[in-house]
Enzyme design. Structure first.
Site, PDB file in Angstrom:
ATOM      1  N   PHE A 179       0.848  -1.186   0.000  1.00  0.00           N
ATOM      2  CA  PHE A 179       0.000   0.000   0.000  1.00  0.00           C
ATOM      3  C   PHE A 179       0.887   1.241   0.000  1.00  0.00           C
ATOM      4  CE2 PHE A 179      -2.584   3.401   1.780  1.00  0.00           C
ATOM      5  CZ  PHE A 179      -3.716   3.303   0.971  1.00  0.00           C
ATOM      6  N   GLU A 209      -9.208   7.571   1.722  1.00  0.00           N
ATOM      7  CA  GLU A 209      -7.759   7.699   1.621  1.00  0.00           C
ATOM      8  C   GLU A 209      -7.355   9.078   2.135  1.00  0.00           C
ATOM      9  OE1 GLU A 209      -9.395   6.135  -0.844  1.00  0.00           O
ATOM     10  OE2 GLU A 209      -8.263   4.319  -1.365  1.00  0.00           O
ATOM     11  N   SER A 210      -7.124   9.170   3.434  1.00  0.00           N
ATOM     12  CA  SER A 210      -6.599  10.372   4.102  1.00  0.00           C
ATOM     13  C   SER A 210      -7.655  11.432   4.427  1.00  0.00           C
ATOM     14  CB  SER A 210      -5.393  10.945   3.359  1.00  0.00           C
ATOM     15  OG  SER A 210      -4.398   9.946   3.190  1.00  0.00           O
ATOM     16  N   CYS A 263      -3.825   9.370  -0.268  1.00  0.00           N
ATOM     17  CA  CYS A 263      -2.748   8.386  -0.427  1.00  0.00           C
ATOM     18  C   CYS A 263      -3.163   7.319  -1.431  1.00  0.00           C
ATOM     19  CB  CYS A 263      -2.408   7.778   0.924  1.00  0.00           C
ATOM     20  SG  CYS A 263      -3.815   6.962   1.709  1.00  0.00           S
ATOM     21  N   PHE A 323      -8.978   1.203   9.987  1.00  0.00           N
ATOM     22  CA  PHE A 323      -9.383   0.453   8.793  1.00  0.00           C
ATOM     23  C   PHE A 323      -9.285  -1.045   9.043  1.00  0.00           C
ATOM     24  CE2 PHE A 323      -8.239   4.657   7.327  1.00  0.00           C
ATOM     25  CZ  PHE A 323      -9.189   4.931   6.364  1.00  0.00           C
ATOM     26  N   SER A 371      -6.424   6.611  10.506  1.00  0.00           N
ATOM     27  CA  SER A 371      -6.392   8.045  10.222  1.00  0.00           C
ATOM     28  C   SER A 371      -6.992   8.794  11.392  1.00  0.00           C
ATOM     29  CB  SER A 371      -7.238   8.377   8.981  1.00  0.00           C
ATOM     30  OG  SER A 371      -6.645   7.892   7.808  1.00  0.00           O
ATOM     31  N   HIS A 388      -1.800   9.912   9.504  1.00  0.00           N
ATOM     32  CA  HIS A 388      -2.221   8.773   8.681  1.00  0.00           C
ATOM     33  C   HIS A 388      -1.180   7.672   8.793  1.00  0.00           C
ATOM     34  CE1 HIS A 388      -5.513  11.085   7.142  1.00  0.00           C
ATOM     35  NE2 HIS A 388      -4.676  12.101   7.033  1.00  0.00           N
ATOM     36  N   GLU A 426       1.702  -1.825   7.542  1.00  0.00           N
ATOM     37  CA  GLU A 426       2.302  -3.040   6.983  1.00  0.00           C
ATOM     38  C   GLU A 426       3.833  -2.964   7.010  1.00  0.00           C
ATOM     39  OE1 GLU A 426      -0.282  -1.373   5.754  1.00  0.00           O
ATOM     40  OE2 GLU A 426      -1.559  -2.638   4.479  1.00  0.00           O
TER      41      GLU A 426
END
Lengths: 335, 335
Positions: free
Chosen positions: B11, B69-70, B84, B226, B232, B246, B250
């Site tokens: 990611f 995403e952000s 992102c 998430f 976030s 954020h 991983e």
């Protein structure tokens, strides 16, 4: 040499500039000297770059070469090659490392600095100079862990640098070092006409008319006036110091570069002298100074300053392991 | 939203960040406000970016949106969008200018700042984000005379910026402004495990376990955890100030960004708090401050400084018309 074949032809005055410092990993460099390299060896190296030596002068500490496209300086530990036009300067790096290893006693590249302003017409360059990315790729094939930078605006006036960014004093005693470069464009055409066969009767005549002989009074000068136009001068100063000026006078691609490694705690007056002499529409100045240099203290005064009738458009400061670098772009104020 | 579908998937945490300031050319902006733009208008704009709103909170001076995403922040004159993954942020610019013109009373873009760190995997991006050159081309299709920069090493860790570089106070009264961003990579995996569904029972649990709730005590927080991992948070501070974090946890692509526009004369302690919280292997910090900002005075102390157990690898300072920018890269010292 007829590098400027016609007033209306385009000529890329923008130089590629390579500075390489050598050392011995055991620090014992008393018997090492880059000036052991013969004229024949330099000539074969310059074949790779596609330029030739047209004049040579030397002092106790410095060998100075005027080239068909710009200049070369060689001192004990430091090699400087500056070439303009569509020369292929980076093709010299691998042969240089080989010749130095075979001839001089040095066994290690202490640091390198490859730099240039953005080309006016990059599409006319030859590999590996077709883009800065291509130049980086070429250098990464030779060196490890080099650092590549773009100072100024990527999409306009900018200046590229690749360096090994070596810590100060790795292998041997560090010495004070500094380099000032002033790259001027859009120059006054009355001044530029001095640097043509029509405007001056000789290279020396052009030197005197322009006032270049007054920049460093007492310097040993080696100047050349190209046919029909264009001018180069190497000035040998005391010690291992030099200055060099290269002039492309054609109106649609006028370009003048000044470079010196002479130490000064403040370059403001020198730059002012150059501006009055050449009257550029815009200019870039770059100043490198390591921590031992007197120029490091005056960096702010040299670059973060005002020049009469010019506006500062860009100012960037970059701190490397051994050097501080300032990049500034100035443009003529609307009158 | 399932943006982090699997622990082993790649990611791209690296965000694209857009900040746009609007004004009226006659200076009369009393009745102008970006917060007149409706939820439906934002949703249609974000369709172009390929992300959606997942949460919304507001204060008197600031609207805060957590996105799939952000994040997005909207105040009277300033729009901030940070996205992102493989989102297409720059596709929002033209619709944004249209919506603002139709809805808010503003008639002029005062300045824009588009920035991002180099992507980990640029080949996975969609047009126009396939390279910074492509992004510049996209922006040059909309704006005139923008300036594009690369801070840091072009061939390694670097950070790109495109700005109009507007003089301070063009059209209307200038206000103090500053933005600090800290981009952390190679993070501690024990800390990162907090930001997974396995490691925390809820977003609030992750906020408290990590200490994020203690960075700005009293902030209004809007956090999201998430599935299976990723986090976030938007924090609304007094006035038009915010912070946002954020997290991509991983192991092979860990990334944490922190951003705030809250004024401080020295950010050293704040950055130190973040480093102790997240234990990155390396981090970039960028600090913008205009001439009216208290952060301008302390810029040197904020960036040109030491952080315990980190070595500074890069330091660059860039002077724009209205802002000073410092870029610094730090890496964990070998233990």
């Amino acid at each position: 040499m007829d590098v400027h074949s016609n007033y209306s032809d385009f000529f890329e005055g923008t130089e590629k500039l390579l500075e390489v410092w050598f050392c011995r990993t055991d620090g014992k460099d008393d018997n090492c000297d880059l000036r052991k390299i013969s004229r024949e060896q330099w000539e074969s190296l310059l074949q790779e770059v596609k330029c030739v030596i047209i004049s040579f002068k030397r002092s106790e500490h410095l060998d100075s070469y005027v080239l068909s496209e710009s200049s070369m300086f060689v001192s004990k530990r430091c090699f400087i090659l500056k070439t303009c036009g569509s020369t292929t300067l980076l093709n010299a790096v691998t042969p240089l490392l080989y010749i130095v290893k075979m001839t001089t006693g040095f066994n290690f590249v202490q640091d390198i600095f490859y730099s240039r302003k953005n080309f006016m017409r990059p599409e006319l360059q030859n590999k590996p100079h077709t883009s800065f990315e291509d130049e980086i790729e070429s250098l990464e094939g030779i060196f490890e862990d080099g650092a590549a930078y773009c100072m100024g605006r990527i999409n306009s006036d900018c200046w590229y640098l690749y360096t090994l960014n070596t810590p100060l004093g790795l292998h041997g005693n560090p010495v004070a070092d500094q380099t000032l470069e002033v790259i001027m464009q859009d120059l006054d055409q009355n001044v530029m006409s001095i640097f043509t066969q029509e405007g001056s009767s000789s290279a020396r005549d052009a030197t005197q008319k322009s006032g270049i002989d007054q920049i460093y009074p007492g310097a040993m000068l080696d100047e050349y006036l190209f046919d029909p136009c264009g001018y180069s001068v190497n000035g040998i100063l005391k010690g291992r110091y030099y200055f060099t000026i290269h002039i492309t006078p054609e109106p649609h691609c006028s370009y003048v570069s000044f470079e010196t490694n002479a130490p000064q705690d403040n370059y403001h007056d020198l730059v002012n002298t150059l501006l009055k002499m050449f009257l550029p529409g815009k200019f870039v100045m770059t100043l490198f100074a390591n921590k031992l240099s007197v120029a490091a203290k005056g960096m702010k005064e040299s670059c973060n300053t005002e020049f009469h009738s010019y506006n500062r458009k860009e100012l960037q400061v970059c701190r490397f392991n051994a050097y501080d670098l300032t990049y500034a772009l100035f443009a003529k104020a609307p009158s």
